[in-house]
Design a protein around this motif. Structure first.
Motif, mmCIF file in Angstrom:
data_model
loop_
_atom_site.group_PDB
_atom_site.id
_atom_site.type_symbol
_atom_site.label_atom_id
_atom_site.label_comp_id
_atom_site.label_asym_id
_atom_site.label_seq_id
_atom_site.Cartn_x
_atom_site.Cartn_y
_atom_site.Cartn_z
ATOM 1 N N PHE A 9 0.790 -1.214 0.000
ATOM 2 C CA PHE A 9 0.000 0.000 0.000
ATOM 3 C C PHE A 9 0.826 1.270 0.000
ATOM 4 O O PHE A 9 0.297 2.355 -0.122
ATOM 5 N N LYS A 10 2.136 1.188 0.129
ATOM 6 C CA LYS A 10 2.978 2.387 0.175
ATOM 7 C C LYS A 10 2.770 3.231 -1.075
ATOM 8 O O LYS A 10 2.947 2.777 -2.180
ATOM 9 N N GLY A 11 2.340 4.454 -0.872
ATOM 10 C CA GLY A 11 2.164 5.376 -1.979
ATOM 11 C C GLY A 11 0.908 5.128 -2.800
ATOM 12 O O GLY A 11 0.691 5.774 -3.802
ATOM 13 N N SER A 12 0.067 4.235 -2.388
ATOM 14 C CA SER A 12 -1.127 3.945 -3.174
ATOM 15 C C SER A 12 -2.199 4.994 -2.915
ATOM 16 O O SER A 12 -2.157 5.727 -1.935
ATOM 17 N N ASN A 13 -3.177 5.043 -3.789
ATOM 18 C CA ASN A 13 -4.278 5.982 -3.633
ATOM 19 C C ASN A 13 -5.131 5.653 -2.413
ATOM 20 O O ASN A 13 -5.864 6.486 -1.925
ATOM 21 N N PHE A 14 -5.044 4.416 -1.915
ATOM 22 C CA PHE A 14 -5.791 4.023 -0.730
ATOM 23 C C PHE A 14 -5.475 4.953 0.438
ATOM 24 O O PHE A 14 -6.355 5.390 1.154
ATOM 25 N N LEU A 15 -4.200 5.280 0.630
ATOM 26 C CA LEU A 15 -3.800 6.157 1.730
ATOM 27 C C LEU A 15 -3.954 7.632 1.386
ATOM 28 O O LEU A 15 -4.125 8.455 2.253
ATOM 29 N N ALA A 16 -3.883 7.970 0.098
ATOM 30 C CA ALA A 16 -3.872 9.362 -0.332
ATOM 31 C C ALA A 16 -5.168 10.091 0.017
ATOM 32 O O ALA A 16 -5.151 11.293 0.240
ATOM 33 N N GLU A 17 -6.279 9.372 0.084
ATOM 34 C CA GLU A 17 -7.546 10.049 0.304
ATOM 35 C C GLU A 17 -7.597 10.768 1.651
ATOM 36 O O GLU A 17 -8.380 11.671 1.840
ATOM 37 N N ASN A 18 -6.751 10.398 2.580
ATOM 38 C CA ASN A 18 -6.754 11.035 3.893
ATOM 39 C C ASN A 18 -5.662 12.085 4.056
ATOM 40 O O ASN A 18 -5.565 12.697 5.099
ATOM 41 N N VAL A 19 -4.822 12.280 3.056
ATOM 42 C CA VAL A 19 -3.711 13.225 3.160
ATOM 43 C C VAL A 19 -4.189 14.617 2.764
ATOM 44 O O VAL A 19 -4.685 14.827 1.668
ATOM 45 N N ARG A 20 -4.023 15.573 3.700
ATOM 46 C CA ARG A 20 -4.442 16.957 3.451
ATOM 47 C C ARG A 20 -3.216 17.842 3.376
ATOM 48 O O ARG A 20 -2.376 17.833 4.274
ATOM 49 N N ILE A 21 -3.131 18.599 2.294
ATOM 50 C CA ILE A 21 -1.959 19.438 2.034
ATOM 51 C C ILE A 21 -2.404 20.866 1.758
ATOM 52 O O ILE A 21 -3.341 21.103 0.992
ATOM 53 N N MET A 22 -1.715 21.831 2.386
ATOM 54 C CA MET A 22 -1.950 23.239 2.079
ATOM 55 C C MET A 22 -0.763 23.766 1.280
ATOM 56 O O MET A 22 0.375 23.361 1.507
ATOM 57 N N VAL A 23 -1.059 24.634 0.319
ATOM 58 C CA VAL A 23 -0.028 25.261 -0.496
ATOM 59 C C VAL A 23 -0.238 26.764 -0.407
ATOM 60 O O VAL A 23 -1.332 27.263 -0.668
ATOM 61 N N ILE A 24 0.825 27.469 -0.021
ATOM 62 C CA ILE A 24 0.750 28.921 0.134
ATOM 63 C C ILE A 24 1.755 29.556 -0.821
ATOM 64 O O ILE A 24 2.967 29.355 -0.688
ATOM 65 N N ASP A 25 1.251 30.318 -1.800
ATOM 66 C CA ASP A 25 2.111 30.990 -2.775
ATOM 67 C C ASP A 25 1.324 32.144 -3.369
ATOM 68 O O ASP A 25 0.106 32.032 -3.543
ATOM 69 N N ASP A 26 2.004 33.249 -3.679
ATOM 70 C CA ASP A 26 1.304 34.401 -4.241
ATOM 71 C C ASP A 26 1.219 34.346 -5.772
ATOM 72 O O ASP A 26 0.616 35.218 -6.382
ATOM 73 N N GLU A 27 1.792 33.326 -6.389
ATOM 74 C CA GLU A 27 1.715 33.182 -7.843
ATOM 75 C C GLU A 27 0.652 32.139 -8.193
ATOM 76 O O GLU A 27 0.771 30.965 -7.828
ATOM 77 N N LEU A 28 -0.380 32.571 -8.910
ATOM 78 C CA LEU A 28 -1.476 31.685 -9.274
ATOM 79 C C LEU A 28 -0.984 30.471 -10.059
ATOM 80 O O LEU A 28 -1.441 29.349 -9.826
ATOM 81 N N GLY A 29 -0.022 30.666 -10.952
ATOM 82 C CA GLY A 29 0.507 29.559 -11.748
ATOM 83 C C GLY A 29 1.156 28.480 -10.881
ATOM 84 O O GLY A 29 1.013 27.284 -11.159
ATOM 85 N N VAL A 30 1.861 28.904 -9.839
ATOM 86 C CA VAL A 30 2.509 27.947 -8.928
ATOM 87 C C VAL A 30 1.441 27.184 -8.148
ATOM 88 O O VAL A 30 1.519 25.964 -7.992
ATOM 89 N N LEU A 31 0.418 27.890 -7.664
ATOM 90 C CA LEU A 31 -0.670 27.228 -6.928
ATOM 91 C C LEU A 31 -1.359 26.184 -7.811
ATOM 92 O O LEU A 31 -1.622 25.073 -7.373
ATOM 93 N N GLU A 32 -1.620 26.559 -9.066
ATOM 94 C CA GLU A 32 -2.272 25.633 -9.987
ATOM 95 C C GLU A 32 -1.385 24.428 -10.286
ATOM 96 O O GLU A 32 -1.872 23.303 -10.395
ATOM 97 N N SER A 33 -0.081 24.656 -10.424
ATOM 98 C CA SER A 33 0.849 23.545 -10.669
ATOM 99 C C SER A 33 0.836 22.558 -9.514
ATOM 100 O O SER A 33 0.746 21.346 -9.719
ATOM 101 N N PHE A 34 0.949 23.078 -8.297
ATOM 102 C CA PHE A 34 0.918 22.211 -7.121
ATOM 103 C C PHE A 34 -0.396 21.431 -7.059
ATOM 104 O O PHE A 34 -0.406 20.227 -6.806
ATOM 105 N N LYS A 35 -1.491 22.140 -7.279
ATOM 106 C CA LYS A 35 -2.800 21.493 -7.208
ATOM 107 C C LYS A 35 -2.892 20.353 -8.218
ATOM 108 O O LYS A 35 -3.314 19.245 -7.889
ATOM 109 N N MET A 36 -2.466 20.620 -9.447
ATOM 110 C CA MET A 36 -2.522 19.606 -10.499
ATOM 111 C C MET A 36 -1.639 18.405 -10.158
ATOM 112 O O MET A 36 -2.067 17.259 -10.247
ATOM 113 N N ILE A 37 -0.411 18.672 -9.717
ATOM 114 C CA ILE A 37 0.548 17.604 -9.386
ATOM 115 C C ILE A 37 0.032 16.752 -8.230
ATOM 116 O O ILE A 37 0.070 15.525 -8.279
ATOM 117 N N LEU A 38 -0.466 17.388 -7.186
ATOM 118 C CA LEU A 38 -0.905 16.664 -5.996
ATOM 119 C C LEU A 38 -2.239 15.947 -6.199
ATOM 120 O O LEU A 38 -2.471 14.893 -5.619
#
Length: 152
Positions: A9-38
């Protein structure tokens, strides 16, 4: 309660559903990149344009990790790192910057950051840092809860 998962299960989507991540950046493009990647890994991601907006939403136990830009208007990334750790010391914080210096890197680590990520970054770097942060959180939780008895 400590949960045990099979090796597969390491790294599987099974565990990912409970992982909450905040991203703080003043550049909209960077925020969108992080959101898409994560979101590819099904992580729950919330983005914020500045520190005060993020800190008003932060409550203990709400987030597992935070990616925080070093240079932000009003409140810099190190100030946000300190505030996050005051509210919830278990949140693993990664400082993100295009302005890397040895002293700012050392300051971030001293203040409790997991890592100092340089822009531009690769998707693989983000995934590796998330996994590392989650491992560190599990290690801290295990130390607090103590050893568990045999299963079964």
């Amino acid at each position: 309660m400590l949960q045990c998962y099979p090796e597969g299960f390491k790294g599987s989507n099974f565990l990912a559903e409970n992982v909450r991540i905040m991203v703080i950046d003043d550049e909209l493009g960077v925020l969108e990149s992080f959101k898409m990647i994560l979101k590819i890994k099904d992580y729950d991601v919330q983005t914020f344009p500045d520190g005060p907006a993020a800190l008003t939403k932060l409550e203990k136990g709400q987030y597992d990790l935070a990616f925080v830009d070093y240079k932000l208007p009003g409140m810099d990334g190190l100030e946000i790192l300190k505030k996050i750790k005051e509210v919830d010391p278990d949140v693993e914080v990664i400082i993100v910057t295009a302005y890397a210096t040895e002293s700012s890197h050392a300051n971030a680590i001293t203040l409790g950051a997991l890592e100092y990520l340089r822009k531009p970054f690769l998707m693989e770097e983000i995934y590796e840092l998330v996994e590392r942060g989650l491992r560190r959180r599990r290690t801290k939780a295990t130390r607090r809860e103590g050893p568990i008895g045999p299963i079964g």
